[in-house]
Scaffold this motif. Sequence first.
Motif, mmCIF file in Angstrom:
data_model
loop_
_atom_site.group_PDB
_atom_site.id
_atom_site.type_symbol
_atom_site.label_atom_id
_atom_site.label_comp_id
_atom_site.label_asym_id
_atom_site.label_seq_id
_atom_site.Cartn_x
_atom_site.Cartn_y
_atom_site.Cartn_z
ATOM 1 N N VAL A 197 0.862 3.967 6.892
ATOM 2 C CA VAL A 197 -0.713 2.877 7.181
ATOM 3 C C VAL A 197 -0.877 2.654 6.372
ATOM 4 O O VAL A 197 -1.359 0.689 5.951
ATOM 5 N N LEU A 198 -1.972 2.960 6.066
ATOM 6 C CA LEU A 198 -2.859 2.765 4.719
ATOM 7 C C LEU A 198 -2.912 2.414 3.405
ATOM 8 O O LEU A 198 -3.658 1.392 2.635
ATOM 9 N N VAL A 199 -1.076 2.783 3.382
ATOM 10 C CA VAL A 199 -0.731 2.606 1.361
ATOM 11 C C VAL A 199 0.586 1.336 1.641
ATOM 12 O O VAL A 199 0.540 0.208 1.346
ATOM 13 N N THR A 200 1.650 2.363 2.740
ATOM 14 C CA THR A 200 2.756 1.798 2.005
ATOM 15 C C THR A 200 3.154 -0.093 3.030
ATOM 16 O O THR A 200 3.773 -0.926 2.613
ATOM 17 N N ASP A 201 2.449 0.180 4.374
ATOM 18 C CA ASP A 201 2.170 -0.753 5.559
ATOM 19 C C ASP A 201 0.791 -2.050 5.094
ATOM 20 O O ASP A 201 0.747 -2.355 6.304
ATOM 21 N N ALA A 202 0.436 -1.444 4.126
ATOM 22 C CA ALA A 202 -1.324 -2.362 4.467
ATOM 23 C C ALA A 202 -1.516 -3.464 4.675
ATOM 24 O O ALA A 202 -2.458 -3.668 5.622
ATOM 25 N N ARG A 203 -0.557 -4.204 4.477
ATOM 26 C CA ARG A 203 -0.296 -5.477 4.229
ATOM 27 C C ARG A 203 0.043 -6.267 5.731
ATOM 28 O O ARG A 203 0.092 -7.663 5.901
ATOM 29 N N SER A 204 0.587 -4.861 6.895
ATOM 30 C CA SER A 204 1.486 -5.568 7.521
ATOM 31 C C SER A 204 0.032 -5.469 8.644
ATOM 32 O O SER A 204 0.101 -5.409 9.948
ATOM 33 N N TYR A 205 -1.261 -4.317 8.457
ATOM 34 C CA TYR A 205 -2.480 -4.514 9.518
ATOM 35 C C TYR A 205 -3.101 -4.967 9.229
ATOM 36 O O TYR A 205 -4.166 -5.126 7.762
ATOM 37 N N ILE A 206 -4.724 -5.462 9.778
ATOM 38 C CA ILE A 206 -5.815 -6.109 10.565
ATOM 39 C C ILE A 206 -6.905 -4.736 10.476
ATOM 40 O O ILE A 206 -6.169 -3.497 11.332
ATOM 41 N N LYS A 207 -8.273 -4.910 10.536
ATOM 42 C CA LYS A 207 -9.303 -3.980 11.273
ATOM 43 C C LYS A 207 -8.844 -4.108 12.501
ATOM 44 O O LYS A 207 -8.782 -5.044 12.491
ATOM 45 N N HIS A 208 -9.122 -3.029 13.350
ATOM 46 C CA HIS A 208 -9.042 -3.109 14.711
ATOM 47 C C HIS A 208 -9.995 -3.241 15.687
ATOM 48 O O HIS A 208 -11.327 -3.866 15.066
ATOM 49 N N PHE A 209 -10.225 -3.696 16.665
ATOM 50 C CA PHE A 209 -10.668 -4.157 17.773
ATOM 51 C C PHE A 209 -12.323 -3.541 17.325
ATOM 52 O O PHE A 209 -13.929 -3.908 17.008
ATOM 53 N N GLY A 210 -12.381 -1.829 17.397
ATOM 54 C CA GLY A 210 -13.687 -1.325 16.629
ATOM 55 C C GLY A 210 -14.261 -1.757 15.698
ATOM 56 O O GLY A 210 -15.693 -1.789 15.906
ATOM 57 N N ALA A 211 -14.112 -2.168 14.881
ATOM 58 C CA ALA A 211 -14.379 -2.781 13.836
ATOM 59 C C ALA A 211 -15.229 -3.864 13.522
ATOM 60 O O ALA A 211 -16.246 -4.714 13.824
ATOM 61 N N ARG A 212 -13.736 -5.271 14.746
ATOM 62 C CA ARG A 212 -14.597 -6.354 14.799
ATOM 63 C C ARG A 212 -16.080 -6.047 15.823
ATOM 64 O O ARG A 212 -16.703 -6.741 15.662
ATOM 65 N N THR A 213 -15.758 -5.251 16.243
ATOM 66 C CA THR A 213 -17.324 -4.631 17.750
ATOM 67 C C THR A 213 -18.451 -4.640 16.582
ATOM 68 O O THR A 213 -20.024 -5.619 16.779
ATOM 69 N N PHE A 214 -18.442 -4.603 15.640
ATOM 70 C CA PHE A 214 -19.477 -4.468 14.407
ATOM 71 C C PHE A 214 -19.856 -5.652 13.871
ATOM 72 O O PHE A 214 -20.487 -5.380 12.588
ATOM 73 N N LYS A 215 -19.086 -6.489 13.731
ATOM 74 C CA LYS A 215 -18.929 -7.930 12.704
ATOM 75 C C LYS A 215 -20.130 -8.685 12.954
ATOM 76 O O LYS A 215 -21.218 -8.915 12.200
ATOM 77 N N PRO A 216 -21.238 -8.529 13.984
ATOM 78 C CA PRO A 216 -22.581 -9.406 14.969
ATOM 79 C C PRO A 216 -23.880 -8.111 13.320
ATOM 80 O O PRO A 216 -24.478 -9.517 13.104
ATOM 81 N N ASP A 225 -17.579 0.608 23.861
ATOM 82 C CA ASP A 225 -17.542 1.996 25.327
ATOM 83 C C ASP A 225 -18.001 1.286 26.263
ATOM 84 O O ASP A 225 -16.561 2.067 27.578
ATOM 85 N N ALA A 226 -17.764 -0.083 26.771
ATOM 86 C CA ALA A 226 -17.700 -0.776 27.952
ATOM 87 C C ALA A 226 -16.208 -1.052 27.982
ATOM 88 O O ALA A 226 -15.981 -1.736 27.577
ATOM 89 N N LEU A 227 -16.523 -0.969 28.907
ATOM 90 C CA LEU A 227 -15.012 -1.418 30.007
ATOM 91 C C LEU A 227 -14.435 -3.106 29.533
ATOM 92 O O LEU A 227 -13.550 -3.643 29.508
ATOM 93 N N PHE A 228 -15.816 -3.993 29.478
ATOM 94 C CA PHE A 228 -15.689 -4.790 30.109
ATOM 95 C C PHE A 228 -17.592 -6.054 28.987
ATOM 96 O O PHE A 228 -18.069 -5.219 28.545
ATOM 97 N N GLN A 229 -16.894 -6.284 28.096
ATOM 98 C CA GLN A 229 -18.365 -7.007 26.570
ATOM 99 C C GLN A 229 -18.237 -7.767 27.018
ATOM 100 O O GLN A 229 -17.591 -8.849 26.775
ATOM 101 N N LEU A 230 -19.297 -8.153 28.136
ATOM 102 C CA LEU A 230 -20.180 -9.473 28.457
ATOM 103 C C LEU A 230 -20.750 -10.375 27.073
ATOM 104 O O LEU A 230 -20.719 -10.064 25.828
ATOM 105 N N PRO A 231 -19.900 -11.489 26.799
ATOM 106 C CA PRO A 231 -20.546 -12.224 25.597
ATOM 107 C C PRO A 231 -22.355 -12.299 25.049
ATOM 108 O O PRO A 231 -23.537 -11.890 25.694
#
Length: 476
Positions: A95-114, A214-220
């Motif tokens: 995942v982290l080396v061989t196929d790295a170009r076929s993956y992006i950061k996941h939804f958890g990392a995107r949660t901390f983008k603010p 951790d919330a099931l629904f994330q309000l804007p």
Amino acid sequence: MSLCATVPDWQSPDLEVFSFFLKFCWILRMPMPTLQTGLPPGPKGSLIGGNLAQVGARRVDFFLEVARTYGPIASFRIGRWRLFLVSDPELIQQVLVTDARSYIKHFGARTFKPVLGNGLVTSEGDFWLAQRRLLQPAFLKAKVVSYAPIMAELTEAMLAKWPEGQSVDVAFEFSALTSAIALKTLFGLDDHGDRVQIDQSLRLTFELLTRRLDALFQLPLWLPTPANIRLNRAIANVNAVIDSFIAQKKAEPPGNDLLSTMIAAQHEDGGRMSARQLRDEAMTLYLAGHETTALTLTWSWYLLSQNPDAEAKLCEEWKRVLGGRAARAEDLGSLPYTSAVINEAMRLYPPVYVIGREAAADLELGGYRVKKGYTVLMSQWVNHRDPKYFPEPERFLPERWLGGLAGRLPKFAYYPFGGGQRLCIGVHFALMEAAIVLATVGQKFRFTVDPGAIIDIMPQITLPPKYGMPTTLMRR
């Protein structure tokens, strides 16, 4: 038994019921049921939330239980997200080396983008690569060694203020110290009161963003709910302090620090970083430059306080090599037990305890199909407790590292700094800082965890102690 003997009677009641169900689905245009999901084994969850409740309650224990119960590749669901938990080092390398170009950061990392924005931790592709190349020179070994005197000087300044025999939260103390070191070495700025404000705001921000994750629904975030108001206010405080760092640096003559480099840097097209990008990279580097090392120091001292024999061996090494003076960069090769303690602390309490990648295309992993949009999780907390590589995995045994264990381990059996092309840019910085601070502090003070103190973890983007680390300072 022949294969034909396993074919059911086409007139059986069960087949008639199933046939009716298929026709009913077609009439209502419902999805047709699949007889085999092709997913790895994993724990059952609720219809709507999946395994959200188990993950939210104590995620590191959940990851460990899933890996030990279902094997090196398992599957579970959080709301609408399908996740694979991978604990085999070879699959992690895929995942982290061989196929790295076929993956992006996941939804958890995107949660901390603010709060992290589009900095080095969260950015992708060519943009990430350009930023990495721009920042890399500040973290080369030769440059990092030049930071060592500053690390020792600021550590001794902290020790001069410590009250012997009194209780302090060493988690806060080490965070304050590594924050001051990051400001001075990376930004060329002296510590000041705003640092306390940003640390408090960051702590609140990560707590609120973790609840949001951790919330099931994330309000804007633009909806003025009480939680969103608190979160947006905390983020605004963080941004204001980071902006003040940048403004202060712009008002000074250009220096040789990383922040000056970022301000002056030009891209190939002649353009400079936008104000937003400068803020995002400064925020990411400030956080990465002190938070993980502060946690390593905090958990190291907690483990040493519970293992006096290991502490005694450490003190003997310091006495023999350092003789009471502050550690220098050239000393570190002569402090193998110090390095072993740091490695073992990061094994048991990895500052970053999970890495996630989202498949950008349909992929194969361990004989299973990882569909586009699925998330693959890899947990250091899990791998670092694998008895196959670490006998008595729950015990604090720095000695395990003294016989060349690091060279014998598979690449992703132990990976506190991640791996692949996105290996933490500050590895050398963090390891040198942890060793210098640990040795300089430990020669003058020992720690006793306060009676009645509750020591627990609080998994967020990192792994801080939930209630701090209240300890009594005793001068040696």
